[in-house]
Design an enzyme around this catalytic site. Structure first.
Site, short mmCIF file in Angstrom:
data_model
loop_
_atom_site.label_atom_id
_atom_site.label_comp_id
_atom_site.label_asym_id
_atom_site.label_seq_id
_atom_site.Cartn_x
_atom_site.Cartn_y
_atom_site.Cartn_z
N LEU A 155 -46.17 8.27 62.42
CA LEU A 155 -46.76 9.26 63.32
C LEU A 155 -47.96 8.73 64.10
O LEU A 155 -48.67 9.49 64.76
CB LEU A 155 -47.15 10.52 62.54
N CYS A 156 -48.21 7.42 64.01
CA CYS A 156 -49.28 6.81 64.79
C CYS A 156 -48.84 6.63 66.25
O CYS A 156 -47.67 6.39 66.52
CB CYS A 156 -49.66 5.45 64.21
N HIS A 157 -49.81 6.73 67.17
CA HIS A 157 -49.52 6.49 68.58
C HIS A 157 -49.48 4.98 68.86
O HIS A 157 -50.15 4.19 68.18
CB HIS A 157 -50.58 7.14 69.46
N MET A 193 -56.43 3.45 62.03
CA MET A 193 -55.23 2.96 61.36
C MET A 193 -54.96 1.50 61.70
O MET A 193 -54.45 0.73 60.88
CB MET A 193 -54.02 3.83 61.71
N GLU A 194 -55.29 1.09 62.92
CA GLU A 194 -55.09 -0.30 63.32
C GLU A 194 -56.01 -1.22 62.53
O GLU A 194 -55.59 -2.30 62.08
CB GLU A 194 -55.33 -0.45 64.83
N ASP A 208 -49.22 -13.16 49.17
CA ASP A 208 -47.96 -13.89 49.36
C ASP A 208 -48.20 -15.40 49.32
O ASP A 208 -47.40 -16.15 48.74
CB ASP A 208 -47.32 -13.51 50.68
#
Length: 239
Positions: A155-157, A193-194, A208
């Protein structure tokens, strides 16, 4: 006359004492009615009507002020109550419509930590991991991850980022890698969020790169540190 005054005072006490278990009168009308009756009785006992600044006027003002205060507090509480903008009126998931928002400069800074343990930390600091330079690869991965945020978080733009910066620092006291990510854009929605995605992907990349040497590595403390821009203004974790 003395007996009448005593009886009157007792009547005042009984009138103004709230019902048992109740802090206030059931309504302001009940209180005003009681005050009116007492004013009439005062006139019959003392031979003159009460002054304009007596019981009725002062209590009327206090009661109205109290009721106004209660209403204002209720409205304030409703206005400040947080809402989940990604939830629709029927409880369904939705993407927020930002078309009416203003374009402002947005900055977000996030951080996380990767606990390596002494053995892996020594290998990373000496650049002796089999897969290569852990910090350099994780830095690039974090930048690439930030640019893919809208593909990873449904739901992020899709934001046109102006800049993404990721720093990784070795902490010999905790045998850890400390990661800080910064995202910048000029747009209608924030870049929190980014920034969070950048540090998370960088942390996972460290894992990793090092997992062959240890499975005890811990990616932890992913959090937003600071954001600016938008309707909610600036926010700092430590303020």
């Amino acid at each position: 006359m003395h007996a009448q005054k005593v009886m009157f005072l007792r009547r005042v006490a009984s009138k103004l004492t709230p019902l048992k278990g109740s802090r206030f009168f059931s309504s302001s009308n009940d209180l005003f009615k009681s005050i009116q009756e007492l004013n009439q009785e005062m006139e019959s006992v003392f031979g003159e009507p009460p002054a304009s600044s007596s019981l009725g006027g002062s209590l009327d003002t206090q009661t109205m002020s109290h009721e106004s205060h209660v209403v204002t507090n209720d409205v304030t509480r409703k206005e400040s109550f947080p809402v989940l903008t990604h939830i629709g009126s029927k409880g369904e998931a939705q993407m927020v419509d930002v078309s009416s928002k203003e374009i402002t400069k947005r900055i977000a800074i996030a951080s996380c930590k990767v606990l390596l343990g002494q053995k892996v930390f020594d290998l990373v600091s000496a650049n002796q991991m089999e897969k290569g330079d852990v910090l350099a690869v994780a830095k690039i991965a974090g930048i690439c991850g930030a640019k893919q945020t809208s593909n990873l978080i449904p739901l992020c733009h899709n934001i046109n980022l102006s800049n993404v910066h990721v720093d990784l620092t070795l902490n010999p006291r905790e045998f850890s890698v400390e990661i800080v990510g910064k995202a910048v854009c000029s747009g209608k929605t924030g870049v929190e969020m980014e920034a969070l995605t950048a540090v998370t992907i960088a942390g996972l990349t460290v894992y990793d790169m090092c997992k062959a040497a240890s499975k005890d590595i811990l990616v932890t403390d992913v959090r937003l540190e600071h954001k600016t821009g938008g309707k909610s203004g600036d926010w700092y974790r430590n303020k």
